[in-house]
Design a protein around this motif. Structure first.
Motif, PDB file in Angstrom:
ATOM      1  N   ALA A  63       0.825  -1.238   0.084  1.00  0.00           N
ATOM      2  CA  ALA A  63       0.084   0.117   0.093  1.00  0.00           C
ATOM      3  C   ALA A  63       0.857   1.425   0.026  1.00  0.00           C
ATOM      4  CB  ALA A  63      -0.903  -0.056   1.286  1.00  0.00           C
ATOM      5  N   LEU A  64       0.323   2.237  -0.473  1.00  0.00           N
ATOM      6  CA  LEU A  64       0.856   3.692  -0.555  1.00  0.00           C
ATOM      7  C   LEU A  64       0.133   4.289   0.561  1.00  0.00           C
ATOM      8  CD1 LEU A  64       1.157   4.636  -4.197  1.00  0.00           C
ATOM      9  CD2 LEU A  64       2.929   3.831  -2.835  1.00  0.00           C
ATOM     10  N   ILE A  65       0.650   4.512   1.601  1.00  0.00           N
ATOM     11  CA  ILE A  65       0.005   5.235   2.809  1.00  0.00           C
ATOM     12  C   ILE A  65       0.235   6.832   2.819  1.00  0.00           C
ATOM     13  CG2 ILE A  65      -0.157   5.196   5.297  1.00  0.00           C
ATOM     14  CD1 ILE A  65       1.266   2.344   5.093  1.00  0.00           C
ATOM     15  N   THR A  66      -0.856   7.618   2.804  1.00  0.00           N
ATOM     16  CA  THR A  66      -0.626   9.089   2.396  1.00  0.00           C
ATOM     17  C   THR A  66      -1.337   9.677   3.709  1.00  0.00           C
ATOM     18  OG1 THR A  66      -0.816   8.482   0.126  1.00  0.00           O
ATOM     19  CG2 THR A  66      -1.025  10.780   0.884  1.00  0.00           C
ATOM     20  N   ASN A  67      -0.801  10.598   4.272  1.00  0.00           N
ATOM     21  CA  ASN A  67      -1.257  11.538   5.122  1.00  0.00           C
ATOM     22  C   ASN A  67      -2.166  12.588   4.544  1.00  0.00           C
ATOM     23  OD1 ASN A  67      -0.532  10.037   7.527  1.00  0.00           O
ATOM     24  ND2 ASN A  67       1.495  11.076   7.334  1.00  0.00           N
ATOM     25  N   VAL A  68      -3.385  12.778   4.865  1.00  0.00           N
ATOM     26  CA  VAL A  68      -4.101  13.979   4.252  1.00  0.00           C
ATOM     27  C   VAL A  68      -4.550  14.941   5.517  1.00  0.00           C
ATOM     28  CG1 VAL A  68      -5.843  14.543   2.812  1.00  0.00           C
ATOM     29  CG2 VAL A  68      -4.903  12.165   2.909  1.00  0.00           C
ATOM     30  N   PRO A  69      -3.566  16.022   5.771  1.00  0.00           N
ATOM     31  CA  PRO A  69      -4.285  16.796   6.925  1.00  0.00           C
ATOM     32  C   PRO A  69      -5.050  17.619   6.726  1.00  0.00           C
ATOM     33  CG  PRO A  69      -1.468  16.731   6.549  1.00  0.00           C
ATOM     34  CD  PRO A  69      -2.298  16.048   5.477  1.00  0.00           C
ATOM     35  N   GLY A  70      -6.061  17.893   7.772  1.00  0.00           N
ATOM     36  CA  GLY A  70      -7.113  18.629   7.463  1.00  0.00           C
ATOM     37  C   GLY A  70      -8.411  17.995   6.733  1.00  0.00           C
ATOM     38  N   GLU A  71      -8.261  16.809   6.460  1.00  0.00           N
ATOM     39  CA  GLU A  71      -9.504  16.113   5.999  1.00  0.00           C
ATOM     40  C   GLU A  71     -10.099  15.346   6.962  1.00  0.00           C
ATOM     41  OE1 GLU A  71     -10.678  16.344   3.073  1.00  0.00           O
ATOM     42  OE2 GLU A  71      -9.074  17.483   1.986  1.00  0.00           O
ATOM     43  N   LYS A  72     -11.268  14.879   7.090  1.00  0.00           N
ATOM     44  CA  LYS A  72     -11.980  14.096   7.977  1.00  0.00           C
ATOM     45  C   LYS A  72     -11.340  12.784   7.956  1.00  0.00           C
ATOM     46  CE  LYS A  72     -16.396  11.855   9.007  1.00  0.00           C
ATOM     47  NZ  LYS A  72     -18.022  11.790   8.552  1.00  0.00           N
ATOM     48  N   HIS A  73     -10.767  12.011   7.184  1.00  0.00           N
ATOM     49  CA  HIS A  73     -10.191  10.858   7.071  1.00  0.00           C
ATOM     50  C   HIS A  73      -8.683  11.144   6.515  1.00  0.00           C
ATOM     51  CE1 HIS A  73     -14.115   9.172   7.210  1.00  0.00           C
ATOM     52  NE2 HIS A  73     -14.381   9.720   6.088  1.00  0.00           N
ATOM     53  N   GLU A  74      -7.913  11.059   7.623  1.00  0.00           N
ATOM     54  CA  GLU A  74      -6.547  11.672   7.624  1.00  0.00           C
ATOM     55  C   GLU A  74      -5.598  10.652   6.769  1.00  0.00           C
ATOM     56  OE1 GLU A  74      -5.388  13.527  11.207  1.00  0.00           O
ATOM     57  OE2 GLU A  74      -6.608  15.373  10.660  1.00  0.00           O
ATOM     58  N   ILE A  75      -5.976   9.523   6.749  1.00  0.00           N
ATOM     59  CA  ILE A  75      -4.768   8.431   6.399  1.00  0.00           C
ATOM     60  C   ILE A  75      -5.624   7.663   5.125  1.00  0.00           C
ATOM     61  CG2 ILE A  75      -3.424   6.536   6.806  1.00  0.00           C
ATOM     62  CD1 ILE A  75      -3.285   7.483   9.626  1.00  0.00           C
ATOM     63  N   GLU A  76      -4.880   7.568   3.988  1.00  0.00           N
ATOM     64  CA  GLU A  76      -5.313   6.744   2.914  1.00  0.00           C
ATOM     65  C   GLU A  76      -4.323   5.730   2.590  1.00  0.00           C
ATOM     66  OE1 GLU A  76      -5.554   9.169  -0.640  1.00  0.00           O
ATOM     67  OE2 GLU A  76      -7.167  10.286   0.153  1.00  0.00           O
ATOM     68  N   TRP A  77      -4.708   4.533   2.573  1.00  0.00           N
ATOM     69  CA  TRP A  77      -4.190   3.169   2.253  1.00  0.00           C
ATOM     70  C   TRP A  77      -4.453   2.819   0.847  1.00  0.00           C
ATOM     71  CZ3 TRP A  77      -1.445  -0.094   6.059  1.00  0.00           C
ATOM     72  CH2 TRP A  77      -1.272   0.381   7.543  1.00  0.00           C
ATOM     73  N   LYS A  78      -3.547   3.175  -0.090  1.00  0.00           N
ATOM     74  CA  LYS A  78      -3.931   3.042  -1.551  1.00  0.00           C
ATOM     75  C   LYS A  78      -3.113   1.962  -2.252  1.00  0.00           C
ATOM     76  CE  LYS A  78      -5.461   6.406  -4.115  1.00  0.00           C
ATOM     77  NZ  LYS A  78      -5.453   7.498  -4.940  1.00  0.00           N
ATOM     78  N   TYR A  79      -3.631   1.171  -3.267  1.00  0.00           N
ATOM     79  CA  TYR A  79      -2.712   0.363  -3.983  1.00  0.00           C
ATOM     80  C   TYR A  79      -2.552   1.047  -5.131  1.00  0.00           C
ATOM     81  CZ  TYR A  79      -1.297  -4.175  -6.129  1.00  0.00           C
ATOM     82  OH  TYR A  79      -0.491  -4.967  -6.607  1.00  0.00           O
ATOM     83  N   PRO A  80      -1.174   0.848  -5.627  1.00  0.00           N
ATOM     84  CA  PRO A  80      -0.659   1.874  -6.669  1.00  0.00           C
ATOM     85  C   PRO A  80      -1.149   1.311  -8.074  1.00  0.00           C
ATOM     86  CG  PRO A  80       0.969   0.342  -5.950  1.00  0.00           C
ATOM     87  CD  PRO A  80      -0.055   0.130  -5.337  1.00  0.00           C
TER      88      PRO A  80
END
Length: 385
Positions: A63-80
């Protein structure tokens, strides 16, 4: 982040690409390659896994683990994947649950049961809201029945969990607007029979070798215990042998089996090997049997169960240990010419499962439904049929 203001359909599965825990990933990979480019409505794929420490550590490899500060869901676990969005249901299911809730339609590409870890059966089914379609890859009821036949169920909690999984799978089938079965034989109480496909691309000559090969997980329905007294090569998880030896209801050991630890990149090399020439494909309640197709494509003579492709004339079938050993002995007496003749007959019959375009269009007739009709490839206009 998913733009909830734009229309999309959500698709839910349990594995993808290198993140493979079974045969479903092969089906998902084909769905991405052949179906996704023709979907009328933008797809979002959710990969549901158990929210446990072990699974989280495993998924981190892919997974690509991305922090998204300021969003309701601050962490995304994405498949590239660049062509469309794919999200894991981690570190919690909060974000993916919202993706599912806001979707135009919900299609389950397999039967995930990770939600059962933290929800009741009813809550887990209801979390998908309206299930527009469900792809059924196996019968959990029959798989667990076979497990209980051969292997000890040592704790009451294990029996409870197995019963819960059965209820969940049966509940999903009941709740889905449309159901799809991927096996070679038709299945009762399922709306659409859309079997998987396999393209014979190698068509190798028969291998003149009497050692038996096995390439699958060692779950109970694969009948791994048939190999106890048979010289064989197995591409699988080595821990599975210890699992069988510990849990089998009778004393058993696999000293005759040479195990190669499974990784996905070893599969083709294993089938190409001239170190074995007979294939153990005598799985009970096998849906499609991709590994059986592979063995035939690479010149191995398979032993199959009596109910797999039951309309196909083929003599080497087994449903017990004794029957399996008898079929191994019969195949050993075949000449190389006779082996090639059997392979030709098998390939000729199984060619009916070789069209990816038929498979694709049958699935699109479900996924691309609209008020105007069904949208299929070509000019992507509603079809007449």
């Amino acid at each position: 982040m998913v733009n909830f203001e734009q229309e999309y359909d959500v698709y839910v599965a349990t594995e993808i690409g290198d993140f493979s825990i079974g045969g479903v990933s092969q089906w998902i990979d084909s769905w991405i390659r052949y179906v996704v480019p023709y979907l009328r409505v933008r797809p979002v794929l959710v990969i549901e896994v158990a929210p446990t420490r072990g699974w989280i550590e495993y998924v981190k490899q892919f997974a690509l683990i991305t922090n998204v500060p300021g969003e309701k869901h601050e962490i995304e676990w994405k498949y590239p994947i660049s062509t469309f969005d794919v999200y894991f249901s981690l570190p919690t299911t909060e974000y993916t649950d919202e993706i599912i809730k806001r979707a135009r339609k919900v299609h389950l590409l397999s039967c995930p049961h990770s939600k059962l870890f933290r929800k009741s059966t009813e809550e887990a089914i209801n979390s998908y809201h309206k299930i527009d379609s469900l792809v059924v890859h196996s019968s959990e009821k029959e798989s667990i029945k076979t497990h209980r036949k051969y292997l000890h169920t040592r704790r009451q909690r294990e029996i409870f969990d197995q019963d819960k999984v059965i209820d969940f799978y049966e509940g999903l089938i009941e709740a889905a607007e449309e159901t799809i079965w991927i096996g070679v034989n038709e299945m009762d109480k399922i709306d659409h029979h859309i079997p998987n496909f396999y393209k014979f691309e190698n068509n190798l000559e028969a291998i003149n070798n009497d050692i038996v090969g096995f390439a699958a997980r060692v779950e109970a329905r694969k009948n791994f215990h048939y190999l106890e007294n048979v010289e064989s090569r197995a591409l699988t998880n080595p821990d599975g042998l210890e699992w069988w030896e510990t849990n089998y209801k009778n004393k058993i050991s696999f000293n005759s089996v040479n195990v190669e630890p499974y990784t996905r990149e070893k599969v083709e090399k294993f089938y190409e090997s001239s170190e074995w020439g007979i294939f153990h494909g005598a799985y009970v309640n096998e849906p499609f049997g991709y590994s059986i197709f592979q063995s035939i494509d690479y010149g191995k003579i398979p032993i199959i169960s009596k109910d797999w492709c039951k309309d196909m004339e083929y003599p080497f079938r087994a449903n017990t240990v004794k029957q399996f050993e008898t079929q191994v002995a019969k195949i050993k007496k075949l000449s190389i010419e006779e082996r090639n003749t059997y392979l030709q007959h098998l390939r000729k019959y199984l060619l009916k499962f070789s069209s990816e375009s038929n498979w694709r269009d049958n699935l699109l007739s479900i996924y691309n439904k609209s008020e105007d009709g069904v949208w299929l490839p070509g000019d992507l206009q509603p079809s007449n049929g």
